[in-house]
Structures are given as structure tokens and as C-alpha cells.
Design a protein around this motif. Structure first.
Motif, PDB file in Angstrom:
ATOM      1  N   PRO A 118      33.114  51.470  10.493  1.00  0.00           N
ATOM      2  CA  PRO A 118      34.546  51.526  10.157  1.00  0.00           C
ATOM      3  C   PRO A 118      35.043  50.181   9.634  1.00  0.00           C
ATOM      4  O   PRO A 118      34.643  49.120  10.109  1.00  0.00           O
ATOM      5  N   ARG A 119      35.910  50.249   8.651  1.00  0.00           N
ATOM      6  CA  ARG A 119      36.454  49.041   8.045  1.00  0.00           C
ATOM      7  C   ARG A 119      37.846  48.748   8.593  1.00  0.00           C
ATOM      8  O   ARG A 119      38.594  49.665   8.964  1.00  0.00           O
ATOM      9  N   PHE A 120      38.174  47.478   8.634  1.00  0.00           N
ATOM     10  CA  PHE A 120      39.531  47.093   9.006  1.00  0.00           C
ATOM     11  C   PHE A 120      40.478  47.481   7.868  1.00  0.00           C
ATOM     12  O   PHE A 120      40.152  47.346   6.692  1.00  0.00           O
ATOM     13  N   LYS A 121      41.658  47.944   8.253  1.00  0.00           N
ATOM     14  CA  LYS A 121      42.623  48.446   7.279  1.00  0.00           C
ATOM     15  C   LYS A 121      43.476  47.300   6.733  1.00  0.00           C
ATOM     16  O   LYS A 121      44.006  46.485   7.496  1.00  0.00           O
ATOM     17  N   LYS A 122      43.617  47.279   5.430  1.00  0.00           N
ATOM     18  CA  LYS A 122      44.619  46.413   4.817  1.00  0.00           C
ATOM     19  C   LYS A 122      45.975  47.111   4.884  1.00  0.00           C
ATOM     20  O   LYS A 122      46.040  48.338   4.990  1.00  0.00           O
ATOM     21  N   PRO A 123      47.061  46.352   4.816  1.00  0.00           N
ATOM     22  CA  PRO A 123      48.379  46.991   4.963  1.00  0.00           C
ATOM     23  C   PRO A 123      48.631  48.118   3.967  1.00  0.00           C
ATOM     24  O   PRO A 123      49.245  49.132   4.312  1.00  0.00           O
ATOM     25  N   HIS A 124      48.150  47.965   2.735  1.00  0.00           N
ATOM     26  CA  HIS A 124      48.409  49.014   1.756  1.00  0.00           C
ATOM     27  C   HIS A 124      47.454  50.196   1.902  1.00  0.00           C
ATOM     28  O   HIS A 124      47.613  51.203   1.219  1.00  0.00           O
ATOM     29  N   ARG A 125      46.452  50.080   2.796  1.00  0.00           N
ATOM     30  CA  ARG A 125      45.514  51.177   3.031  1.00  0.00           C
ATOM     31  C   ARG A 125      45.897  52.022   4.252  1.00  0.00           C
ATOM     32  O   ARG A 125      45.322  53.084   4.459  1.00  0.00           O
ATOM     33  N   TYR A 126      46.817  51.542   5.046  1.00  0.00           N
ATOM     34  CA  TYR A 126      47.276  52.293   6.224  1.00  0.00           C
ATOM     35  C   TYR A 126      48.600  52.940   5.841  1.00  0.00           C
ATOM     36  O   TYR A 126      49.643  52.285   5.795  1.00  0.00           O
ATOM     37  N   ARG A 127      48.572  54.248   5.576  1.00  0.00           N
ATOM     38  CA  ARG A 127      49.731  54.896   4.967  1.00  0.00           C
ATOM     39  C   ARG A 127      50.275  56.076   5.780  1.00  0.00           C
ATOM     40  O   ARG A 127      51.227  56.711   5.336  1.00  0.00           O
ATOM     41  N   THR A 128      49.688  56.390   6.930  1.00  0.00           N
ATOM     42  CA  THR A 128      50.087  57.599   7.660  1.00  0.00           C
ATOM     43  C   THR A 128      50.205  57.313   9.155  1.00  0.00           C
ATOM     44  O   THR A 128      49.372  56.594   9.714  1.00  0.00           O
ATOM     45  N   PHE A 129      51.208  57.870   9.775  1.00  0.00           N
ATOM     46  CA  PHE A 129      51.286  57.916  11.236  1.00  0.00           C
ATOM     47  C   PHE A 129      51.717  59.312  11.649  1.00  0.00           C
ATOM     48  O   PHE A 129      52.340  60.054  10.876  1.00  0.00           O
ATOM     49  N   THR A 130      51.374  59.693  12.899  1.00  0.00           N
ATOM     50  CA  THR A 130      51.495  61.081  13.339  1.00  0.00           C
ATOM     51  C   THR A 130      52.239  61.164  14.664  1.00  0.00           C
ATOM     52  O   THR A 130      52.017  60.348  15.566  1.00  0.00           O
ATOM     53  N   TYR A 131      53.097  62.171  14.759  1.00  0.00           N
ATOM     54  CA  TYR A 131      53.694  62.580  16.037  1.00  0.00           C
ATOM     55  C   TYR A 131      52.827  63.711  16.595  1.00  0.00           C
ATOM     56  O   TYR A 131      52.847  64.829  16.056  1.00  0.00           O
ATOM     57  N   PRO A 132      52.072  63.487  17.680  1.00  0.00           N
ATOM     58  CA  PRO A 132      51.184  64.549  18.194  1.00  0.00           C
ATOM     59  C   PRO A 132      51.921  65.754  18.750  1.00  0.00           C
ATOM     60  O   PRO A 132      51.358  66.843  18.823  1.00  0.00           O
ATOM     61  N   GLN A 133      53.188  65.601  19.152  1.00  0.00           N
ATOM     62  CA  GLN A 133      53.962  66.710  19.711  1.00  0.00           C
ATOM     63  C   GLN A 133      55.344  66.708  19.071  1.00  0.00           C
ATOM     64  O   GLN A 133      55.933  65.648  18.847  1.00  0.00           O
ATOM     65  N   MET A 134      55.830  67.913  18.782  1.00  0.00           N
ATOM     66  CA  MET A 134      57.161  68.064  18.200  1.00  0.00           C
ATOM     67  C   MET A 134      57.956  69.087  19.009  1.00  0.00           C
ATOM     68  O   MET A 134      57.414  70.105  19.447  1.00  0.00           O
ATOM     69  N   LYS A 135      59.225  68.801  19.207  1.00  0.00           N
ATOM     70  CA  LYS A 135      60.086  69.698  19.964  1.00  0.00           C
ATOM     71  C   LYS A 135      60.513  70.887  19.097  1.00  0.00           C
ATOM     72  O   LYS A 135      60.530  70.802  17.870  1.00  0.00           O
ATOM     73  N   GLU A 136      60.846  71.985  19.753  1.00  0.00           N
ATOM     74  CA  GLU A 136      61.351  73.149  19.032  1.00  0.00           C
ATOM     75  C   GLU A 136      62.723  72.833  18.444  1.00  0.00           C
ATOM     76  O   GLU A 136      63.547  72.161  19.053  1.00  0.00           O
ATOM     77  N   GLY A 137      62.961  73.328  17.252  1.00  0.00           N
ATOM     78  CA  GLY A 137      64.231  73.083  16.584  1.00  0.00           C
ATOM     79  C   GLY A 137      64.340  71.724  15.935  1.00  0.00           C
ATOM     80  O   GLY A 137      65.444  71.292  15.592  1.00  0.00           O
TER      81      GLY A 137
END
Length: 408
Positions: A118-137
Motif C-alpha cells: 500500500p502507498r501513502f496517500k497524497k492529499p489530492h489522491r484521498y478524495r472519499t470519506f464514508t458514513y458507515p451508518q445513516m439514519k432513516e429520513g
């Protein structure tokens, strides 16, 4: 059933700046956790009996696994208070990403195939973040409510199907803006329709002269989006190379180049989806070859193979067939172009020979058409058995889905 829907986000300037700040901090945390894994790996990967007689043996440390690294997050917010602005589950998802990347490097995937380091991420290569759980509505008319980001305007170009539940939400920054990807799930929908017709089967042979040829003799032209845009890409690439590194003008040119590449990729993806929908609207079972596309992408045909996007198309075809309750059957690609579809005898021919003439039975037709018929014949037996087995397992599921309260 699990599907993903992508929507365009329209954040305010404040929200866009906050998303960019989150990505920067998450990138730094990802690199720190990955370096912690590498430090443990370098200190513990060598056995004691494999060391030289005179050497320094460092104290062995515990493996920084998923749970131990996740326990460091509360302390991170104490030593670096600015990380308190990030939602806790978004930070935990970074730990999960590090775990998956490192496990693929050490252990391999489910098939035992290991990935590279695995390679270390440069700032312009890290483009996504995730919410593992979402509330209804969380999704309203044209707004999505994201924890610690607030309500962000979203363009809902298609509604979410009834009965589907939002499981995760991912924010992605691209060259032309921000996107929201929702992962949806509905466990009540079975995999295969009960009225599927295994006899409505077609074989497809992908190629570079035509994008694909069906066993019915129908052909679909190859669009070659990348080759048609090469002239424009060359001009923009020159513009990037002539700008001074680190300047604002160079960043503008890079953004323009990224938009042009994304336009090519979007056109290709749209073509793949429309082609897959067209095939699945006519046939219940689609058979295709299992190709070594990575190997072909390293040959002299690499540019044409990558421009056609066979891997992306076959992935989309399989996914669309599964969501529609239909079948996409892979078969062996060995000698599909060499064997005669009429008598089964092998008729060797080189790649530049595009017509099949069988000296044994007199069969004469296009080489790709002959291969498509062979693919259909190979898939006919196994697709019928597979369809019958899946139909038997899915019939009860569809009855419950159509009438959840029962006949009473």
C-alpha cells in the motif's frame, strides 16, 4: 439485494471548505495508521532463527490491528483537538480502509491473491470519506442531512426505490465537483425471477473491430471515445507541461485536463450501461468469455483494449443482470474463435484472419459471429441447470415478496 445510487452535491462555500478540510485531516490520519502498520511489519516479519549471530533484536510489539488502532481515536481527539470536528464513524472508517489495504498486502483477498505494498496517500489522491451508518429520513426532497456537515443540497435525478434502506453514504470530490454515493439494500428481493426463460440465451464476443457480436449475428460498433479525444487531450497536456510547477495556472490546467478525462470516462460508462440494458431487455441469459484483460492491457493492443473498457462492461453487465433477476454466465475463452460452431472441428487461424471458413463442413461466417455461437453453446447446458437451481431457491422468496401477508 444491494445497489448504489450516485447523486450530484451542491454544497455551499462553507460546506465545500469543510469537506476539503476533512479530506486533508483524514488523509494525514490514514498515512499515520498505515506507517504504524509498516513499523510493526518491519520489526516482526523476520524470525529469530533467521537473524545473524550478532544483531540487535528489538522488543516485539503487539500487532496494531483494527481494534487496537480504533482505540487510539479518543486519544487522537485529545492531542489534536481539531479532529473533534470530524464525525466519529467517519474516522473509524479510515481505520477500516487501512485494515483492508494492509490485509490485501499481507494475506490476500478471498481468492488468496495478494496486492502490492500500500502507498501513502497524497492529499489530492484521498478524495472519499464514508458514513458507515445513516439514519432513516436523512434524505429529504432535495437535501441530505449529514452529521456535522449539515443539510447539503443534492440533485435527486432519480428516486430511491420503495422498500430500499440507505445503509452507507460516501462523499467523493472529483474534478468537476462533489458527489454523494448511497448504498441501498433490500433483503426481500430474491436474486432470480421465477419466470426466467433459460432458452432465451445469447452469446456475446467482445472485440476491437466491433465492440461485441452476438450469436444472432447482431453487431454493436465500438465508439473509441479516447482515440477521438486524443487531439484535445494532447493540447491540454502540453498546456500542463509548460506551466510552472506549483503555480495557480498549472493547477487550472490540471483541473481542465481532469475534466476532459472524466468526460471520456463518463461517455464510455454511459455506453456500457446502455449496451447492457439493451442486451438484458432482449435476452434472459447472456453468456460471455472469461478474458485475461489485465494481460491484454499489457500487450501491443493495450490502448485499444483499455479504450473499449471490456472489464468495466462485463462488471456492469453482471451487476445489471443480478439486479434484474437475470443471468450473466461466464464461459471459458479457449478456442472459441478456432473451433467451428457447426461441426466442432478446430480450424486454426491467425488474428488478422477475420472470416471463418470450415474445410470440413463448409460453414462460412464472420469470425466473431462464430465465436459468439460457440460461447452460447458452451453456456447453454450450465445456464439451464443454474437457472433451474436458482428458480427453485427463489420461488418461495418471490411469493413472499409479492404477497408478504400471505393468501389470507
Amino acid at each position: 439485494m444491494r445497489i448504489a445510487y450516485q447523486y450530484r452535491l451542491k454544497p455551499t462555500k462553507y460546506q465545500a471548505a469543510k469537506i476539503d478540510n476533512w479530506l486533508s485531516m483524514l488523509c494525514a490520519q490514514y498515512n499515520y495508521l498505515l506507517s504504524d502498520r509498516f513499523n510493526w511489519y518491519e520489526q516482526n516479519r523476520c524470525f529469530i532463527n533467521a537473524c545473524p549471530l550478532v544483531c540487535h533484536l528489538p522488543d516485539l510489539r503487539n500487532n496494531p490491528d483494527y481494534y487496537s488502532q480504533k482505540k487510539t481515536l479518543p486519544n487522537l481527539k485529545k492531542t489534536h483537538p481539531w479532529y473533534k470536528d470530524i464525525h466519529s464513524q467517519v474516522l473509524q472508517d479510515v481505520v477500516k480502509r487501512v485494515k483492508l489495504a494492509f490485509d490485501r498486502f499481507i494475506k490476500g483477498d478471498s481468492n488468496g491473491k495478494r496486492s502490492g505494498r500500500p502507498r501513502f496517500k497524497k492529499p489530492h489522491r484521498y478524495r472519499t470519506f464514508t458514513y458507515p451508518q445513516m439514519k432513516e429520513g436523512c434524505l429529504e426532497v432535495n437535501l441530505v442531512n449529514l452529521p456535522k456537515l449539515g443539510k447539503i443540497k443534492v440533485i435527486l435525478h432519480r428516486p430511491i426505490p420503495d422498500g430500499f434502506k440507505i445503509k452507507t453514504a460516501s462523499i467523493t470530490k472529483r474534478c468537476d465537483g462533489y458527489y454523494l454515493v448511497l448504498s441501498l439494500e433490500d433483503k426481500t428481493v430474491p436474486k432470480v425471477k421465477p419466470d426466467i426463460n433459460p432458452d432465451a440465451i445469447v452469446g456475446i464476443d467482445v472485440g476491437l473491430k466491433e465492440f461485441l457480436t452476438t450469436s444472432e449475428g447482431e453487431t454493436i460498433n465500438i465508439p473509441q471515445y479516447y482515440r477521438k479525444s486524443q487531439k484535445r487531450l494532447k493540447v491540454i497536456q502540453k498546456r500542463v507541461s509548460r506551466r510552472k510547477k506549483g503555480s495557480n495556472n498549472r493547477l487550472k490546467a490540471i483541473k481542465q485536463l481532469g475534466k476532459q478525462h472524466k468526460q471520456v470516462a463518463d461517455k464510455r460508462k454511459d455506453f456500457h450501461f446502455k449496451t447492457a440494458n439493451y442486451l438484458l431487455s432482449k435476452y434472459d441469459v447472456v453468456a460471455h468469455e472469461t478474458l485475461n484483460i489485465k494481460g491484454l492491457a499489457k500487450s501491443r493492443l493495450a490502448k485499444s483494449v483499455l479504450d473499449a473498457g471490456w472489464a468495466s462492461f462485463l462488471t456492469i453487465l453482471t451487476s445489471k443482470a443480478e439486479n434484474a433477476g437475470l443471468l450473466a454466465v461466464p464461459v471459458s475463452a479457449q478456442n472459441t474463435s478456432q473451433n467451428c460452431s457447426n461441426c466442432g472441428k478446430k480450424v486454426p487461424k491467425k488474428l488478422h484472419v477475420r472470416w471463418h471458413d470450415c474445410p470440413y463442413c463448409g460453414c462460412s461466417l464472420d469470425r466473431d459471429h462464430n465465436a459468439a455461437i460457440n460461447i452460447r453453446n458452451r453456456a447453454a447446458g450450465q445456464s439451464v441447470l443454474k437457472a433451474q437451481r436458482l428458480l427453485r431457491d427463489a420461488r418461495i422468496g418471490w411469493e413472499a415478496y409479492a404477497d408478504p401477508l400471505g393468501s389470507a
